[in-house]
Write a protein that holds these residues in place. Structure first.
Motif, PDB file in Angstrom:
ATOM      1  N   ILE A 129     -15.663  28.629   8.959  1.00 39.33           N
ATOM      2  CA  ILE A 129     -14.437  29.102   9.599  1.00 39.33           C
ATOM      3  C   ILE A 129     -13.234  28.314   9.091  1.00 39.33           C
ATOM      4  O   ILE A 129     -12.164  28.872   8.813  1.00 39.33           O
ATOM      5  N   LYS A 130     -13.416  27.018   8.966  1.00 44.80           N
ATOM      6  CA  LYS A 130     -12.331  26.171   8.457  1.00 44.80           C
ATOM      7  C   LYS A 130     -11.932  26.561   7.041  1.00 44.80           C
ATOM      8  O   LYS A 130     -10.748  26.638   6.699  1.00 44.80           O
ATOM      9  N   ASP A 131     -12.925  26.843   6.192  1.00 41.43           N
ATOM     10  CA  ASP A 131     -12.631  27.227   4.814  1.00 41.43           C
ATOM     11  C   ASP A 131     -11.932  28.583   4.738  1.00 41.43           C
ATOM     12  O   ASP A 131     -11.293  28.896   3.734  1.00 41.43           O
ATOM     13  N   LEU A 132     -12.047  29.374   5.792  1.00 40.78           N
ATOM     14  CA  LEU A 132     -11.342  30.649   5.858  1.00 40.78           C
ATOM     15  C   LEU A 132      -9.940  30.502   6.465  1.00 40.78           C
ATOM     16  O   LEU A 132      -9.224  31.483   6.614  1.00 40.78           O
ATOM     17  N   GLY A 133      -9.573  29.274   6.835  1.00 39.89           N
ATOM     18  CA  GLY A 133      -8.203  29.033   7.266  1.00 39.89           C
ATOM     19  C   GLY A 133      -7.987  28.908   8.745  1.00 39.89           C
ATOM     20  O   GLY A 133      -6.854  29.052   9.210  1.00 39.89           O
ATOM     21  N   ILE A 134      -9.052  28.611   9.516  1.00 43.37           N
ATOM     22  CA  ILE A 134      -8.917  28.512  10.969  1.00 43.37           C
ATOM     23  C   ILE A 134      -9.566  27.227  11.454  1.00 43.37           C
ATOM     24  O   ILE A 134     -10.694  26.892  11.058  1.00 43.37           O
ATOM     25  N   LEU A 135      -8.868  26.530  12.333  1.00 43.09           N
ATOM     26  CA  LEU A 135      -9.411  25.349  12.991  1.00 43.09           C
ATOM     27  C   LEU A 135      -9.792  25.735  14.413  1.00 43.09           C
ATOM     28  O   LEU A 135      -8.988  26.290  15.158  1.00 43.09           O
ATOM     29  N   ILE A 136     -11.033  25.441  14.775  1.00 43.92           N
ATOM     30  CA  ILE A 136     -11.571  25.863  16.060  1.00 43.92           C
ATOM     31  C   ILE A 136     -12.304  24.684  16.681  1.00 43.92           C
ATOM     32  O   ILE A 136     -12.683  23.738  15.986  1.00 43.92           O
ATOM     33  N   GLY A 137     -12.485  24.703  17.987  1.00 39.16           N
ATOM     34  CA  GLY A 137     -13.138  23.598  18.672  1.00 39.16           C
ATOM     35  C   GLY A 137     -14.618  23.841  18.909  1.00 39.16           C
ATOM     36  O   GLY A 137     -15.138  24.936  18.709  1.00 39.16           O
ATOM     37  N   ARG A 138     -15.275  22.780  19.346  1.00 37.14           N
ATOM     38  CA  ARG A 138     -16.697  22.863  19.670  1.00 37.14           C
ATOM     39  C   ARG A 138     -16.931  22.121  20.981  1.00 37.14           C
ATOM     40  O   ARG A 138     -16.298  21.115  21.265  1.00 37.14           O
ATOM     41  N   ARG A 194      -2.409  23.528   2.096  1.00 35.54           N
ATOM     42  CA  ARG A 194      -3.140  24.651   2.691  1.00 35.54           C
ATOM     43  C   ARG A 194      -2.761  24.774   4.167  1.00 35.54           C
ATOM     44  O   ARG A 194      -2.681  23.794   4.884  1.00 35.54           O
ATOM     45  N   ARG A 195      -2.532  26.007   4.577  1.00 32.50           N
ATOM     46  CA  ARG A 195      -2.114  26.262   5.948  1.00 32.50           C
ATOM     47  C   ARG A 195      -3.301  26.762   6.763  1.00 32.50           C
ATOM     48  O   ARG A 195      -4.088  27.601   6.312  1.00 32.50           O
ATOM     49  N   PHE A 196      -3.416  26.254   7.989  1.00 34.20           N
ATOM     50  CA  PHE A 196      -4.491  26.636   8.895  1.00 34.20           C
ATOM     51  C   PHE A 196      -3.909  27.166  10.197  1.00 34.20           C
ATOM     52  O   PHE A 196      -2.932  26.626  10.725  1.00 34.20           O
ATOM     53  N   LEU A 197      -4.531  28.204  10.718  1.00 35.36           N
ATOM     54  CA  LEU A 197      -4.224  28.667  12.064  1.00 35.36           C
ATOM     55  C   LEU A 197      -4.969  27.750  13.030  1.00 35.36           C
ATOM     56  O   LEU A 197      -6.190  27.636  12.978  1.00 35.36           O
ATOM     57  N   ASP A 198      -4.227  27.102  13.901  1.00 32.99           N
ATOM     58  CA  ASP A 198      -4.811  26.128  14.826  1.00 32.99           C
ATOM     59  C   ASP A 198      -5.226  26.827  16.117  1.00 32.99           C
ATOM     60  O   ASP A 198      -4.384  27.213  16.918  1.00 32.99           O
ATOM     61  N   LEU A 199      -6.527  26.962  16.329  1.00 29.68           N
ATOM     62  CA  LEU A 199      -7.039  27.583  17.553  1.00 29.68           C
ATOM     63  C   LEU A 199      -7.534  26.554  18.565  1.00 29.68           C
ATOM     64  O   LEU A 199      -8.138  26.925  19.570  1.00 29.68           O
ATOM     65  N   PHE A 200      -7.288  25.270  18.301  1.00 30.37           N
ATOM     66  CA  PHE A 200      -7.755  24.252  19.235  1.00 30.37           C
ATOM     67  C   PHE A 200      -6.613  23.399  19.785  1.00 30.37           C
ATOM     68  O   PHE A 200      -6.786  22.682  20.754  1.00 30.37           O
ATOM     69  N   GLY A 201      -5.457  23.472  19.156  1.00 28.13           N
ATOM     70  CA  GLY A 201      -4.262  22.842  19.697  1.00 28.13           C
ATOM     71  C   GLY A 201      -4.407  21.357  19.990  1.00 28.13           C
ATOM     72  O   GLY A 201      -3.959  20.899  21.038  1.00 28.13           O
ATOM     73  N   GLY A 202      -5.021  20.618  19.066  1.00 24.15           N
ATOM     74  CA  GLY A 202      -5.188  19.188  19.315  1.00 24.15           C
ATOM     75  C   GLY A 202      -6.002  18.910  20.562  1.00 24.15           C
ATOM     76  O   GLY A 202      -5.659  18.047  21.368  1.00 24.15           O
ATOM     77  N   ILE A 203      -7.100  19.647  20.717  1.00 20.12           N
ATOM     78  CA  ILE A 203      -7.962  19.642  21.911  1.00 20.12           C
ATOM     79  C   ILE A 203      -7.150  20.078  23.141  1.00 20.12           C
ATOM     80  O   ILE A 203      -6.927  19.325  24.089  1.00 20.12           O
ATOM     81  N   VAL A 204      -6.672  21.293  23.088  1.00 17.88           N
ATOM     82  CA  VAL A 204      -5.999  21.963  24.211  1.00 17.88           C
ATOM     83  C   VAL A 204      -4.749  21.189  24.648  1.00 17.88           C
ATOM     84  O   VAL A 204      -4.430  21.141  25.837  1.00 17.88           O
ATOM     85  N   THR A 205      -4.065  20.598  23.699  1.00 12.92           N
ATOM     86  CA  THR A 205      -2.914  19.749  24.015  1.00 12.92           C
ATOM     87  C   THR A 205      -1.597  20.353  23.560  1.00 12.92           C
ATOM     88  O   THR A 205      -0.584  20.222  24.249  1.00 12.92           O
ATOM     89  N   VAL A 206      -1.580  21.020  22.423  1.00 16.58           N
ATOM     90  CA  VAL A 206      -0.346  21.634  21.932  1.00 16.58           C
ATOM     91  C   VAL A 206      -0.173  22.966  22.667  1.00 16.58           C
ATOM     92  O   VAL A 206      -0.895  23.921  22.426  1.00 16.58           O
ATOM     93  N   SER A 207       0.769  22.989  23.580  1.00 15.67           N
ATOM     94  CA  SER A 207       0.940  24.154  24.449  1.00 15.67           C
ATOM     95  C   SER A 207       1.972  25.128  23.902  1.00 15.67           C
ATOM     96  O   SER A 207       1.680  26.308  23.686  1.00 15.67           O
ATOM     97  N   VAL A 208       3.184  24.672  23.638  1.00 15.93           N
ATOM     98  CA  VAL A 208       4.262  25.584  23.224  1.00 15.93           C
ATOM     99  C   VAL A 208       4.392  25.694  21.713  1.00 15.93           C
ATOM    100  O   VAL A 208       5.174  26.505  21.218  1.00 15.93           O
ATOM    101  N   GLY A 209       3.632  24.899  20.963  1.00 19.43           N
ATOM    102  CA  GLY A 209       3.644  25.009  19.501  1.00 19.43           C
ATOM    103  C   GLY A 209       3.957  23.685  18.833  1.00 19.43           C
ATOM    104  O   GLY A 209       4.780  22.908  19.325  1.00 19.43           O
TER     105      GLY A 209
END
Length: 489
Positions: free
Chosen positions: A439-448, A81-96
């Motif tokens: 949100i995760k089940d809809l395919g998006i990873l987000i932070g809190r 399953r593919r997820f759109l990463d909106l948190f980038g490893g806690i704001v760590t993945v910058s260029v992808g």
């Protein structure tokens, strides 16, 4: 071929995601092909976690994710399953994730030389610090390479104290500057404070928060708190918050004996809290009068993420004395830095210093490649343009969902504070967690984040695009509707 998500929700609401978004990213690149997982299964990791992983490391989801592959703004779990990463490893993945240029730079270096340490000279390190220093304004030209944001801020406290001869350091309430026994007092967030004494000399000034602060205020963002002022220049509330800082300086520290003020340009862990316009510049001036330095914590806001400038502090019209940076600096590789002036660094020569792993050839090769990708792919401009579109869509979403109390941020550093409708009472952390699960089940990873864990933090890889934003808004809308139906909000 890729396995797609089992989408939850109505066809009408999610038609865009299914027919357009997924088709586009499936056809986008052959590199998107999912690879079979290598390693323990999800069930095996349950056993390993219970026996070998510290209990303080918790699962963010009720149904844990086992992620094993990434490409640019996407992550894959063990089932493909593919997820759109909106948190980038806690704001760590910058260029992808696994950016090909960064991967290539690491591969080239790993076949050549891994490690020498700082007692020898190594060309990759020298190339990198010269390039990084070229991004800094003024006299900020001396670069220390270290391994993490915590280590960077620890070193910055040492430098500030060594240079000024003073001990007392101020940070802002609800800030996060690292997690170690040495600087736990610098972090002013209860969630990250162990119940034990911390080293003396740390003080916490009132947080100038336009949404929850006692004087409110307007901020450098497209989105303002409803009913806030709209000052053309500095916010009128900035003087009031600075007065509280001056009261702290005048009462709680020895006269003229402050070492430094630490501040993030935008508070990250605290849920993307921005300060009223003009506050940080005036706070810097107040601290200078008392003999102190300004340390800008750019661990989350640096490297173009806020859009208008390469560094978050530039938005505030200040040039700090010391800058700390980590996370996006290495796109996930363990790398961090402290940048300061020659005069301040000279105070460090009173004792021997070296750093075994800080800026080793592998890290330097990665860091240099990250800077090159930021420039070549114009990712700062993407943060500005895509971030503007993103926050505009979030502001529209706020009009439809009363549980969105505040939308804030700049560039691709955004936050949504969730509240009980009709109030500013924070949504319960369990309720926020339930929304994140949807949100995760809809395919998006987000932070809190935030003091009460009620802020959705959006800090994705800086390569996301308009289609990713549209997908996100559709999923957020569906998630809020589903939650509102369950809770009758």
């Amino acid at each position: 071929m890729l396995n797609h998500f089992n989408i939850v929700g109505t066809k009408e609401n999610l038609a865009y995601k299914q027919s357009d978004y997924y088709t586009k990213i499936t056809d986008d690149s052959d590199e998107m092909t999912h690879q079979a997982i290598k390693g323990p299964s999800l069930q095996q990791t349950d056993k390993i976690k219970s026996e070998n992983i510290p209990p303080a490391l918790y699962n963010i989801y009720k149904k844990p994710l086992l992620l094993h592959q990434g490409h640019m703004q996407y992550l894959f779990d063990h089932e493909g399953r593919r997820f759109l990463d909106l948190f980038g490893g806690i704001v760590t993945v910058s260029v992808g994730h696994c950016h090909p240029k960064v991967v290539s730079a690491l591969q080239d270096q790993i076949h050549n030389l891994w490690h020498t340490t700082t007692i020898y000279r190594q060309p990759r390190i020298y190339e990198y610090v010269e390039h990084l220093a070229s991004k800094m304004p003024g006299d900020l030209k001396v670069v220390y390479l270290v391994n993490s944001g915590t280590e960077a801020n620890d070193l910055a406290t040492l430098l500030a104290r060594a240079y000024t001869g003073n001990q007392d350091i101020i940070s802002l309430q609800s800030s996060y500057h690292g997690y170690s026994s040495a600087i736990m007092g610098l972090t002013a967030s209860q969630s990250y404070r162990m119940p034990m004494p911390v080293p003396a000399g740390f003080h916490h000034a009132m947080l100038p928060d336009p949404y929850r602060g006692i004087w409110g205020g307007c901020r450098d963002s497209l989105s303002q708190v409803p009913g806030s002022c709209h000052c053309p220049g500095d916010c009128v509330t900035s003087d009031k918050y600075v007065h509280q800082l001056e009261e702290l300086l005048g009462n709680s520290v020895p006269a003229g004996r402050i070492a430094a003020l630490f501040a993030e340009s935008i508070q990250g862990v605290n849920g993307t809290v921005q300060f009223p316009k003009g506050y940080l510049r005036k706070a810097h001036e107040a601290v200078k009068k008392h003999g102190g330095l300004l340390v800008s914590d750019e661990v989350q806001t640096g490297f173009g993420r806020t859009g208008d400038f390469f560094w978050g502090f530039e938005t505030h019209g200040v040039v700090p004395d010391i800058v700390t940076m980590a996370k996006g600096i290495g796109n996930g590789f363990p790398l961090a830095a402290v940048v300061t002036t020659k005069a301040i660094a000279e105070a460090h020569t009173r004792a021997t210093y070296f750093n075994t792993f800080g800026g080793n050839p592998l890290a330097a090769a990665v860091g240099k490649a990250v800077l090159e990708v930021l420039e070549e792919e114009n990712l700062q401009e993407n943060c500005k343009v895509t971030g503007k579109y993103f926050i505009e869509q979030l502001m529209q979403l706020q009009k439809e969902h009363a549980m969105i109390g505040d939308v804030r941020g700049k560039g691709l550093m955004l936050g949504l504070e969730l509240v009980k409708p009709g109030t500013k009472d924070p949504l319960e952390i369990t309720e926020t967690a339930e929304i994140m699960e949807i949100i995760k089940d809809l395919g998006i990873l987000i932070g809190r984040g935030g003091r009460w864990g009620n802020v959705l933090r959006i800090k994705p890889p800086m390569c996301i695009n308009k289609e990713d934003v549209d997908f996100t808004i559709s999923a957020l809308d569906q998630s809020f509707k589903q939650f509102e139906n369950i809770c009758q909000y």
